[in-house]
Every structure is written in structure tokens, then in C-alpha cells.
Design an enzyme around this catalytic site. Sequence first.
Site, PDB file in Angstrom:
ATOM      1  N   HIS A 184      38.295  86.003  63.289  1.00 19.60           N
ATOM      2  CA  HIS A 184      37.212  85.201  62.767  1.00 19.60           C
ATOM      3  C   HIS A 184      36.177  85.788  62.280  1.00 19.60           C
ATOM      4  CE1 HIS A 184      34.362  81.686  62.864  1.00 19.60           C
ATOM      5  NE2 HIS A 184      33.688  82.390  63.473  1.00 19.60           N
ATOM      6  N   GLU A 227      32.125  77.804  54.362  1.00 16.76           N
ATOM      7  CA  GLU A 227      31.390  76.948  54.977  1.00 16.76           C
ATOM      8  C   GLU A 227      30.028  77.425  55.252  1.00 16.76           C
ATOM      9  OE1 GLU A 227      31.518  74.070  58.834  1.00 16.76           O
ATOM     10  OE2 GLU A 227      33.296  75.749  58.578  1.00 16.76           O
ATOM     11  N   ARG A 232      21.317 103.526  69.312  1.00 17.77           N
ATOM     12  CA  ARG A 232      20.543 103.639  68.058  1.00 17.77           C
ATOM     13  C   ARG A 232      21.149 104.209  66.995  1.00 17.77           C
ATOM     14  NH1 ARG A 232      14.313 104.934  66.647  1.00 17.77           N
ATOM     15  NH2 ARG A 232      14.345 104.566  64.398  1.00 17.77           N
ATOM     16  N   GLY A 245      30.438  88.636  64.172  1.00 19.24           N
ATOM     17  CA  GLY A 245      29.234  88.850  64.672  1.00 19.24           C
ATOM     18  C   GLY A 245      29.316  87.337  65.717  1.00 19.24           C
ATOM     19  N   GLU A 246      28.171  87.417  66.432  1.00 12.92           N
ATOM     20  CA  GLU A 246      27.837  86.354  67.537  1.00 12.92           C
ATOM     21  C   GLU A 246      27.457  84.997  66.524  1.00 12.92           C
ATOM     22  OE1 GLU A 246      24.672  87.524  70.048  1.00 12.92           O
ATOM     23  OE2 GLU A 246      25.387  89.649  69.998  1.00 12.92           O
ATOM     24  N   SER A 247      27.983  83.905  67.035  1.00 10.10           N
ATOM     25  CA  SER A 247      27.596  82.518  66.408  1.00 10.10           C
ATOM     26  C   SER A 247      26.096  82.280  66.320  1.00 10.10           C
ATOM     27  CB  SER A 247      28.252  81.493  67.591  1.00 10.10           C
ATOM     28  OG  SER A 247      28.005  80.112  66.890  1.00 10.10           O
ATOM     29  N   GLY A 248      26.241  81.739  65.159  1.00  8.94           N
ATOM     30  CA  GLY A 248      24.942  81.248  64.744  1.00  8.94           C
ATOM     31  C   GLY A 248      23.918  82.252  64.076  1.00  8.94           C
ATOM     32  N   LEU A 249      24.617  83.530  63.902  1.00  8.86           N
ATOM     33  CA  LEU A 249      23.742  84.714  63.005  1.00  8.86           C
ATOM     34  C   LEU A 249      23.681  84.397  61.345  1.00  8.86           C
ATOM     35  CD1 LEU A 249      24.313  87.630  65.557  1.00  8.86           C
ATOM     36  CD2 LEU A 249      22.408  86.150  65.390  1.00  8.86           C
ATOM     37  N   GLY A 250      24.505  83.510  61.041  1.00  5.17           N
ATOM     38  CA  GLY A 250      24.583  83.349  59.555  1.00  5.17           C
ATOM     39  C   GLY A 250      25.599  84.347  58.722  1.00  5.17           C
ATOM     40  N   LYS A 251      26.689  84.325  59.557  1.00  6.60           N
ATOM     41  CA  LYS A 251      27.841  85.285  58.432  1.00  6.60           C
ATOM     42  C   LYS A 251      28.190  84.542  57.247  1.00  6.60           C
ATOM     43  CE  LYS A 251      30.581  84.796  62.185  1.00  6.60           C
ATOM     44  NZ  LYS A 251      29.672  84.312  63.306  1.00  6.60           N
ATOM     45  N   SER A 252      28.417  83.338  57.118  1.00  9.50           N
ATOM     46  CA  SER A 252      28.681  82.957  55.963  1.00  9.50           C
ATOM     47  C   SER A 252      27.307  82.568  54.889  1.00  9.50           C
ATOM     48  CB  SER A 252      29.203  81.204  56.408  1.00  9.50           C
ATOM     49  OG  SER A 252      30.078  81.196  57.043  1.00  9.50           O
ATOM     50  N   ASP A 303      35.917  82.452  57.657  1.00  9.47           N
ATOM     51  CA  ASP A 303      36.218  81.858  59.103  1.00  9.47           C
ATOM     52  C   ASP A 303      37.447  82.295  59.853  1.00  9.47           C
ATOM     53  OD1 ASP A 303      35.666  80.091  61.179  1.00  9.47           O
ATOM     54  OD2 ASP A 303      37.372  78.673  60.444  1.00  9.47           O
TER      55      ASP A 303
END
Length: 316
Positions: A146, A210, A252, A161-168, A185
Site C-alpha cells: 500500500h 485518489e 534522529r 506511511g500512516e493513514s491520513g498523512l497525505g501520501k496521495s 494505493d
Amino acid sequence: MKPTVVSADVLFEDHRAALKWEWVAGLGASERRFDEVAVRAARSGADLVGYLNYIHPYRVQLLGEREIAYLSNGSPEDCARRISRIVTLEPPVLIIADGQVAPDTLLSMCERAQIPMFATQESAAFVIDVLRAYLSKHFADRTSMHGVFMDILGVGLMITGESGLGKSELGLELISRGHGLVADDAVDLYRINQTTIEGRCPELLQNLLEVRGIGLLDIKAIFGETAVRRKMRLKLIVHLVRRETLEREYERIPYEPLTQDVLGIPVRKVVIQVVAGRNIAVLVEAAVRNVILQLRGIDTYQEFVERHRQAMERGG
């Protein structure tokens, strides 16, 4: 998991134009296919095709000038025995190359045993190269991941990355900066050899991205042909995380380069924290440029460590 189906008729049709071959025997065995156990045991497509060899069963057996001479020169009994032994190899296909003509005894054997035989004027070495490349891709280990898979400066890059972080959204910004989209996706990944992962887009999702709030975008229609790619080799994974995740799970400045195992191959990995105000697209481009330097043998972190060591020695 490796797929297990390449039938004789598929192999023939897929290479009819490139190899200009004819189907000369065993026409009734068009559904004959590779042995599943052999496919699973094969390390690559190279294990599934080669010159006639009596100790390597279940693979495409190729007969060039030398092999045909071996089957033809000798007493009738010796020639008959050598040809009959081919049946025990259970080849999915026999191929006559170098413009050779199959002995009548071999043609008869293929008809009786229902073994497909193709004949081509092309050189045996060329046929082997073509089929090894084809079979390596077809029987490659594969998985799905994914994320957004892109071509950034000629480097195949997967954004995860984690859901909702704006990959698309990040993918869209990178496309607007002149980079190319391979898949959004769901990305199909194939290990095409012992060191290389190739990523492609599922046919259903080709050219589509998307974006939340907008929906599906046809990137090819909006940005043109140059904004999409059919496939790329995976060289870098950029993983987007929130601040708390970065502080909890990552150093870091890691002492060793981060990698992620994909189909048994370690792939370079960079972790980027997503916070308001950061230009993530610029950071991604910088990460790719840094990887390009590493591929050329330039390691900035190791050079800094060496510079620090020399400074400490001078100070001491």
C-alpha cells in the site's frame, strides 16, 4: 508467491513475432505447462530453460546445432536411446533453434509423447536470453504494498506511511513538479532477480490517483503522457510518520542506513516526519538525490564521521 501457469500455446503466441518460430510437433498438447514443483524450486527463470541436459528435468529443452548433431550422429540404436531419454525429462516444450531440422525420430517421439516442439531460425543463445527474461518476470516472487509508487529523478520511490498523512497529496505535488506516477494505493511488486524489485500498477488502477476531497484523478489525461510510467525498479522507500511515532521508534540520525525487507531484498528507507509547514516534496527530492549519491559511492554520513574522527585526533 509464484504463479504456476504458462502453457505451451501462451509461450508460443507471446513470442511468435520475436522468435518467428513454427509449431512443428505435439500440436495436441497446447495446454502442456511447467511443472509446479519445478517452478517453486527455481531460483529464477534461468533455471527453467537451457540447452538439452539430461540431469535437468521439467524445463524448456533447447536443441541447437550441437544438440541436433548429438542426437543424429551415432548408430541407429544410440540415436534412438538418446531421443527416447528426452521423454523422461518431461519438458513443457522442446525448441529447435539455429535453423536446424529435427530428426524424424525426434518428431515421432514428440507426437507420441505429446510434447510441443517449436522450430526457429534464430540462434539458440538468443532464444535462451529471450525466454529467460520472460520466465523470470512471469514466475517472479510477488507481493502487493500500500502506498504511492513514483519515478523521482529516475529512481523508483515508494511513499508509505500512516493513514491520513497525505501520501496521495504528496504524490500529486511531486507530479506537478515534473515527476512520474507508477501506481497509487496498491502497488504490485515483483522480484525479477536476486537483487531487483520491480513495481507495476494493477491494470484496474492505471494512471489513477485518489486525492481526498477531490476523488479519482486521471493523471495521464491531466498532466500528459510524461506524467505516468508503466514500471520502475524500487530503490527507495519514504515512510511518512507523525512526530510522536518518529520520537518513539526512530533515531534522529541513524548509525546505519535504514532498510526494509521486500521479498527478501533490503531496500533503502527514509523516515520523514509530517508537520504543518514542512515542504515534504522538497525533502523527498533531497532524499532521492542523497540516495543517488550513495549509489555512486558517496556517503555523506560516513564522510562526516571520518571528518569528526580526524578533528578529534588533531585536538588530542
